[in-house]
Design a protein around this motif. Structure first.
Motif, mmCIF file in Angstrom:
data_model
loop_
_atom_site.group_PDB
_atom_site.id
_atom_site.type_symbol
_atom_site.label_atom_id
_atom_site.label_comp_id
_atom_site.label_asym_id
_atom_site.label_seq_id
_atom_site.Cartn_x
_atom_site.Cartn_y
_atom_site.Cartn_z
ATOM 1 N N UNK A 1 33.563 47.183 31.686
ATOM 2 C CA UNK A 1 33.550 46.856 32.664
ATOM 3 C C UNK A 1 33.266 45.320 32.591
ATOM 4 N N UNK A 2 33.615 45.143 33.844
ATOM 5 C CA UNK A 2 34.410 43.187 33.770
ATOM 6 C C UNK A 2 32.744 42.868 35.601
ATOM 7 N N UNK A 3 31.998 42.042 35.442
ATOM 8 C CA UNK A 3 30.712 41.894 35.871
ATOM 9 C C UNK A 3 30.910 40.634 36.178
ATOM 10 N N UNK A 4 30.145 39.617 37.274
ATOM 11 C CA UNK A 4 30.295 38.335 37.691
ATOM 12 C C UNK A 4 29.093 37.835 38.218
ATOM 13 N N UNK A 5 28.606 37.137 37.329
ATOM 14 C CA UNK A 5 26.760 36.402 37.938
ATOM 15 C C UNK A 5 26.847 35.704 38.790
ATOM 16 N N UNK A 31 25.686 26.543 40.650
ATOM 17 C CA UNK A 31 25.992 25.454 41.151
ATOM 18 C C UNK A 31 26.057 24.049 39.780
ATOM 19 N N UNK A 32 25.814 23.949 39.079
ATOM 20 C CA UNK A 32 25.981 22.602 38.299
ATOM 21 C C UNK A 32 27.233 22.791 37.234
ATOM 22 N N UNK A 33 27.691 23.805 37.532
ATOM 23 C CA UNK A 33 29.133 23.534 36.768
ATOM 24 C C UNK A 33 29.044 24.875 35.658
ATOM 25 N N UNK A 52 33.590 29.098 42.367
ATOM 26 C CA UNK A 52 35.330 30.022 43.082
ATOM 27 C C UNK A 52 35.930 30.690 42.783
ATOM 28 N N UNK A 53 35.666 30.699 41.314
ATOM 29 C CA UNK A 53 36.367 31.589 40.450
ATOM 30 C C UNK A 53 35.832 33.174 39.884
ATOM 31 N N UNK A 54 34.143 32.728 40.067
ATOM 32 C CA UNK A 54 33.492 34.214 39.341
ATOM 33 C C UNK A 54 33.477 35.336 39.834
ATOM 34 N N UNK A 55 34.262 35.345 41.824
ATOM 35 C CA UNK A 55 34.485 37.380 41.933
ATOM 36 C C UNK A 55 35.876 36.987 41.365
ATOM 37 N N UNK A 56 36.405 36.454 41.155
ATOM 38 C CA UNK A 56 37.724 37.616 40.658
ATOM 39 C C UNK A 56 37.708 38.050 39.924
ATOM 40 N N UNK A 57 39.026 38.796 39.980
ATOM 41 C CA UNK A 57 38.970 39.768 38.990
ATOM 42 C C UNK A 57 37.371 41.133 38.381
ATOM 43 N N UNK A 58 36.797 41.219 39.900
ATOM 44 C CA UNK A 58 35.620 41.942 39.121
ATOM 45 C C UNK A 58 35.617 42.897 39.337
ATOM 46 N N UNK A 59 34.768 43.950 39.024
ATOM 47 C CA UNK A 59 34.586 44.882 39.618
ATOM 48 C C UNK A 59 32.783 45.116 40.609
ATOM 49 N N UNK A 60 32.097 43.986 39.769
ATOM 50 C CA UNK A 60 30.545 43.917 40.143
ATOM 51 C C UNK A 60 30.232 43.015 40.252
#
Length: 73
Positions: A1-5, A31-33, A52-60
């Protein structure tokens, strides 16, 4: 699974570690990069990215931020 945190406090870091070490593809941001996430990424196998990119192409997408940080003061 592809997950963004989003968030790397106690809970966010623990989730990143657990999910990353159990075979999931994890992208993590704060927030610190991404440059501040090197140690967590090395331990967990996660990929540090920008907010800006953490939510791209993730399932959760998991947001692990304290309520005080999410509310305007």
């Amino acid at each position: 699974m592809r997950i963004g945190v989003i968030g790397t406090g106690g809970i966010g870091a623990a989730l990143t570690y657990k999910l990353g070490t159990t075979g999931h593809t994890v992208r993590v941001a704060n927030t610190r990069g991404p440059s501040r996430l090197t140690a967590l990424a090395e331990r967990s196998g996660a990929t540090p990215v920008t907010l800006d990119s953490v939510s791209r192409d993730v399932d959760v997408l998991i947001t692990s931020i304290p309520p005080s940080a999410a509310s305007p003061t």
